[in-house]
Design a protein around this motif. Structure first.
Motif, short mmCIF file in Angstrom:
data_model
loop_
_atom_site.label_atom_id
_atom_site.label_comp_id
_atom_site.label_asym_id
_atom_site.label_seq_id
_atom_site.Cartn_x
_atom_site.Cartn_y
_atom_site.Cartn_z
N GLU A 137 0.83 -1.21 0.00
CA GLU A 137 0.00 0.00 0.00
C GLU A 137 0.87 1.26 0.00
O GLU A 137 0.56 2.25 -0.68
CB GLU A 137 -0.91 0.00 1.22
N LEU A 138 1.95 1.22 0.75
CA LEU A 138 2.85 2.37 0.81
C LEU A 138 3.47 2.64 -0.55
O LEU A 138 3.61 3.80 -0.98
CB LEU A 138 3.94 2.10 1.85
N ASN A 139 3.83 1.58 -1.25
CA ASN A 139 4.43 1.74 -2.59
C ASN A 139 3.43 2.35 -3.57
O ASN A 139 3.76 3.26 -4.34
CB ASN A 139 4.91 0.38 -3.09
N LYS A 140 2.19 1.88 -3.51
CA LYS A 140 1.16 2.38 -4.43
C LYS A 140 0.86 3.86 -4.16
O LYS A 140 0.82 4.67 -5.09
CB LYS A 140 -0.12 1.56 -4.28
N ARG A 141 0.65 4.19 -2.91
CA ARG A 141 0.26 5.57 -2.58
C ARG A 141 1.41 6.55 -2.78
O ARG A 141 1.20 7.67 -3.24
CB ARG A 141 -0.23 5.65 -1.14
N SER A 142 2.62 6.15 -2.43
CA SER A 142 3.75 7.07 -2.53
C SER A 142 4.07 7.39 -3.99
O SER A 142 4.57 8.49 -4.29
CB SER A 142 4.98 6.48 -1.84
N ALA A 143 3.79 6.47 -4.88
CA ALA A 143 4.07 6.71 -6.29
C ALA A 143 3.21 7.84 -6.85
O ALA A 143 3.60 8.50 -7.83
CB ALA A 143 3.85 5.42 -7.09
N ALA A 144 2.03 8.06 -6.23
CA ALA A 144 1.12 9.08 -6.75
C ALA A 144 0.97 10.28 -5.83
O ALA A 144 0.18 11.18 -6.12
CB ALA A 144 -0.26 8.44 -6.98
N ALA A 145 1.71 10.32 -4.73
CA ALA A 145 1.57 11.40 -3.76
C ALA A 145 2.38 12.61 -4.19
O ALA A 145 3.60 12.54 -4.32
CB ALA A 145 2.03 10.93 -2.38
N ASP A 146 1.69 13.73 -4.43
CA ASP A 146 2.39 14.94 -4.88
C ASP A 146 1.81 16.21 -4.26
O ASP A 146 2.11 17.32 -4.70
CB ASP A 146 2.34 15.04 -6.40
N GLU A 147 0.96 16.06 -3.24
CA GLU A 147 0.40 17.22 -2.55
C GLU A 147 0.31 16.92 -1.06
O GLU A 147 0.43 15.77 -0.62
CB GLU A 147 -0.97 17.58 -3.13
N VAL A 148 0.08 17.98 -0.28
CA VAL A 148 0.16 17.85 1.18
C VAL A 148 -0.80 16.80 1.72
O VAL A 148 -0.42 15.96 2.55
CB VAL A 148 -0.12 19.22 1.84
N SER A 149 -2.03 16.81 1.29
CA SER A 149 -3.02 15.88 1.85
C SER A 149 -2.62 14.42 1.59
O SER A 149 -2.81 13.55 2.45
CB SER A 149 -4.40 16.15 1.25
N LYS A 150 -2.06 14.15 0.41
CA LYS A 150 -1.64 12.78 0.10
C LYS A 150 -0.40 12.38 0.90
O LYS A 150 -0.26 11.24 1.34
CB LYS A 150 -1.38 12.63 -1.39
N LEU A 151 0.50 13.33 1.10
CA LEU A 151 1.68 13.03 1.91
C LEU A 151 1.30 12.79 3.36
O LEU A 151 1.87 11.92 4.04
CB LEU A 151 2.69 14.18 1.81
N GLU A 152 0.35 13.56 3.86
CA GLU A 152 -0.13 13.35 5.24
C GLU A 152 -0.72 11.96 5.39
O GLU A 152 -0.60 11.33 6.44
CB GLU A 152 -1.14 14.42 5.61
N GLY A 153 -1.36 11.46 4.33
CA GLY A 153 -1.89 10.10 4.35
C GLY A 153 -0.80 9.04 4.41
O GLY A 153 -1.01 7.95 4.95
N LEU A 154 0.37 9.37 3.86
CA LEU A 154 1.49 8.42 3.92
C LEU A 154 2.06 8.30 5.33
O LEU A 154 2.64 7.27 5.68
CB LEU A 154 2.60 8.86 2.96
N ASP A 155 1.93 9.38 6.12
CA ASP A 155 2.48 9.37 7.48
C ASP A 155 1.97 8.18 8.28
O ASP A 155 2.73 7.50 8.97
CB ASP A 155 2.11 10.66 8.21
N GLU A 156 0.66 7.94 8.20
CA GLU A 156 0.08 6.84 8.98
C GLU A 156 0.69 5.51 8.57
O GLU A 156 1.06 4.69 9.44
CB GLU A 156 -1.44 6.78 8.76
N ILE A 157 0.87 5.29 7.28
CA ILE A 157 1.33 3.97 6.83
C ILE A 157 2.80 3.75 7.15
O ILE A 157 3.20 2.65 7.57
CB ILE A 157 1.08 3.81 5.31
N VAL A 158 3.64 4.78 6.98
CA VAL A 158 5.06 4.58 7.29
C VAL A 158 5.26 4.39 8.80
O VAL A 158 6.12 3.62 9.23
CB VAL A 158 5.91 5.75 6.74
N GLU A 159 4.42 5.04 9.61
CA GLU A 159 4.49 4.81 11.06
C GLU A 159 4.03 3.40 11.41
O GLU A 159 4.59 2.74 12.29
CB GLU A 159 3.67 5.85 11.82
N LEU A 160 2.99 2.92 10.73
CA LEU A 160 2.52 1.55 10.96
C LEU A 160 3.58 0.53 10.56
O LEU A 160 3.77 -0.49 11.22
CB LEU A 160 1.23 1.29 10.19
N LEU A 161 4.30 0.82 9.46
CA LEU A 161 5.36 -0.08 9.01
C LEU A 161 6.47 -0.16 10.05
O LEU A 161 6.91 -1.25 10.44
CB LEU A 161 5.91 0.41 7.67
#
Length: 570
Positions: A137-161
């Motif tokens: 999931e982190l790989n999929k989302r990070s590939a398309a993350a290019d704005e603040v709201s999407k990057l904030e969504g990555l925070d949860e997953i990288v912390e869970l990892l």
């Protein structure tokens, strides 16, 4: 810039920057992760319910943690809700207390439907290989993350990892090295998920390590009743010669013998840390009987599975020195002047905690929190967390800007900072005068993490995000303090402190929060609880003004968060 790094997607570069921060022991307090993943939260609740059934713990003191677990595991817009909706619904229902129950833990009584649901959810996570699902999931989302709201969504997953690796029992030092190896693979062109899975391999199972701690000083008491696991030099060298590894010759210089212990752990650093806790307890028992025992600060750790014997230095003791210690003054003879007595008592206990074993250190630190920030003896002792959270809301504003200013300087942003100008003031000036957004956009190509945080600060002046950010700080700090209170009352009293992953994760973060809060109290020179409440009011009033107005001059932040903290108590 390295051309290989340019080819890495923007979102992946952000993930690597955030992950690096999570494994950095010197990261700012607000950037450190909780270390609590989905699996650990469920396991913790199951243990708590069993302890409650056995009468080992009072349900009311941990019901707040049940609520925190429900908030994290039951939210529909989080990772679980989006990837595993049925599991999210099951956990949310299991953690929902009915109106007739005095405590949420009553619903989790072993054998109950809710308790069984949690166990089923845990088995489901093990069956689906949850960690691999996170990396995918982190790989999929990070590939398309290019704005603040999407990057904030990555925070949860990288912390869970990172929290999953914590849940496996891995130490911070191992996780740091693991991150560095993964980052190297990514920089060489490998997708993020493949890099994580490929580097992790079969390293998720605990294994046995033999840990040897050389003795620096040793004397026996008269008629000792309890003996430590002490081995004399001759026997020790025979033991080491049987290893399928060859330690460096200087590590075998052990004329006074050593303490030896076999430890099950996830990595060599975790084994050394666990052994240090056990050896610390043995030292205390030896001293109690009148003996003397001092160990070297360098352990020899044998890993039979990897056929290696490593010499590992123990980490530095906790940094508990408060800022503004020069503001300390002993009470005068008439008791009218000087540092308030509760702060003096707290500092003495803080000194004791610095070199104590982990469990004893946390007990000492919570004692400091109670003395300084819980108010009178008739007050609730776990309310110290809300007082500390109020202080951190105030400190967060300046500390976030200070971090940004330091990163600006590393990136050689112009105009340069004046020598007499604080990093926080300089960062604020740059953002406040960047009306066209040129500076912020420039950061996007150089450092995604700095870019996002600059954008977050910039939006404080345009909308209601400051209010939300301060609330998030308060929620996060209160959660850390509540967990510290629980561990102090449960893990330590049940005699399992040295085996508690939650203890190892919570202690450094809580210690840093307490250190900063004591530094604030020393600077304000007033009663610590009163100073803390005033600081909280200043931060919240600022957020309230931002919330009520269409646009507020961002300079208000600087005015409300002057580095001279005396204003907070005036």
């Amino acid at each position: 810039m390295n051309p290989k790094k340019q080819a890495i997607p923007f979102g992946v570069r952000y993930v690597l920057g955030r992950w690096r921060e999570l494994t950095d022991p010197n990261a700012r307090w607000w950037a450190q992760g909780s270390g609590l993943g989905v699996r650990m939260r469920i396991e913790e609740l199951l243990k708590l319910s069993e302890a409650h059934q056995g009468g080992l713990i009072y349900a009311g003191s941990v019901d707040r943690l049940r609520g925190q677990a429900k908030e994290h595991l039951g939210k529909a817009h989080g990772f679980l809700g989006q990837r595993y909706g049925p599991l999210r619904e099951l956990l949310n229902e299991a953690l929902q207390a009915t109106p007739s129950e005095r405590s949420g833990l009553a619903a989790l009584w072993p054998g109950s439907g809710s308790h069984s649901s949690l166990k089923a959810g845990l088995e489901f996570l093990r069956a689906i290989d949850y960690l691999h699902a996170l990396t995918d999931e982190l790989n999929k989302r990070s590939a398309a993350a290019d704005e603040v709201s999407k990057l904030e969504g990555l925070d949860e997953i990288v912390e869970l990892l990172d929290a999953e690796l914590v849940g496996d029992g891995h130490s911070r030092r191992w996780r740091r090295e693991f991150y560095e190896r993964v980052a190297e693979r990514v920089e060489n062109g490998m997708p993020l998920d493949e890099a994580v899975v490929g580097e992790l391999g079969e390293r998720r199972e605990e294994r046995e390590f033999q840990v040897v701690a050389g003795v620096k000083r040793y004397s026996e008491p008269e008629n000792p009743e309890v003996q430590p696991p002490y081995v004399e030099e001759e026997v020790l060298l025979q033991l080491i010669s049987a290893w399928d590894a060859e330690p460096e010759s200087e590590e075998l210089d052990l004329p006074l013998g050593a303490l030896v212990r076999t430890i099950r752990a996830a990595d060599c650093y975790a084994a050394a840390e666990a052994a240090a806790e056990v050896f610390g307890n043995w030292k205390a028992v030896w001293w109690l009987q009148g003996g003397d025992l001092e160990l070297k600060n360098r352990f020899l750790v044998y890993d039979a599975a990897a056929k290696t014997a490593l010499a590992l230095d123990l980490g530095e003791p906790l940094n508990l020195r408060p800022e503004n210690l020069d503001g300390f003054a002993m009470k005068s003879e008439d008791g009218q002047n000087g540092t308030p007595q509760e702060l003096t008592d707290g500092l003495l206990q803080l000194a004791q905690a610095r070199r104590s074993p982990l469990g004893a250190a946390l007990a000492d630190l919570w004692g400091v929190a109670e003395v300084c920030f819980s108010g009178v003896a008739v007050g609730s002792r776990d309310q110290a967390g809300s007082v500390i959270a109020g202080i951190t809301q105030f400190l967060f504003l300046t500390d976030r800007l200070d971090w940004l200013g330091e990163r600006f300087e590393e990136l050689e942003i112009e105009p340069e900072r004046a020598v007499e100008q604080a990093h926080a003031d300089w960062a604020l000036d740059l953002i406040d005068t960047d009306e066209e957004g040129t500076l912020v956009e420039q950061l996007k190509s150089s450092d995604p993490l700095v870019w996002m945080r600059a954008k977050q600060i910039a939006r404080w002046k345009d909308d209601k995000h400051l209010y939300r950010d301060l609330l998030a700080v308060r929620t996060r700090v209160e959660a850390v303090c509540a967990r510290a209170y629980l561990i102090r009352n449960f893990h330590i009293h049940s005699g399992s402190a040295e085996r508690s992953v939650a203890l190892a994760v919570t202690l450094p973060v809580f210690a840093e929060l307490l250190r900063l809060s004591l530094g604030f109290a020393l600077q304000s020179k007033g009663e610590p609880v009163v100073s803390a409440r005033l600081a909280m009011l200043r931060a919240r009033q600022l957020a309230f003004e931002f919330k009520e107005e269409e646009a507020v001059d961002l300079k208000a932040v600087a005015k409300a968060t002057e580095t001279d903290w005396k204003g907070a108590a005036d």
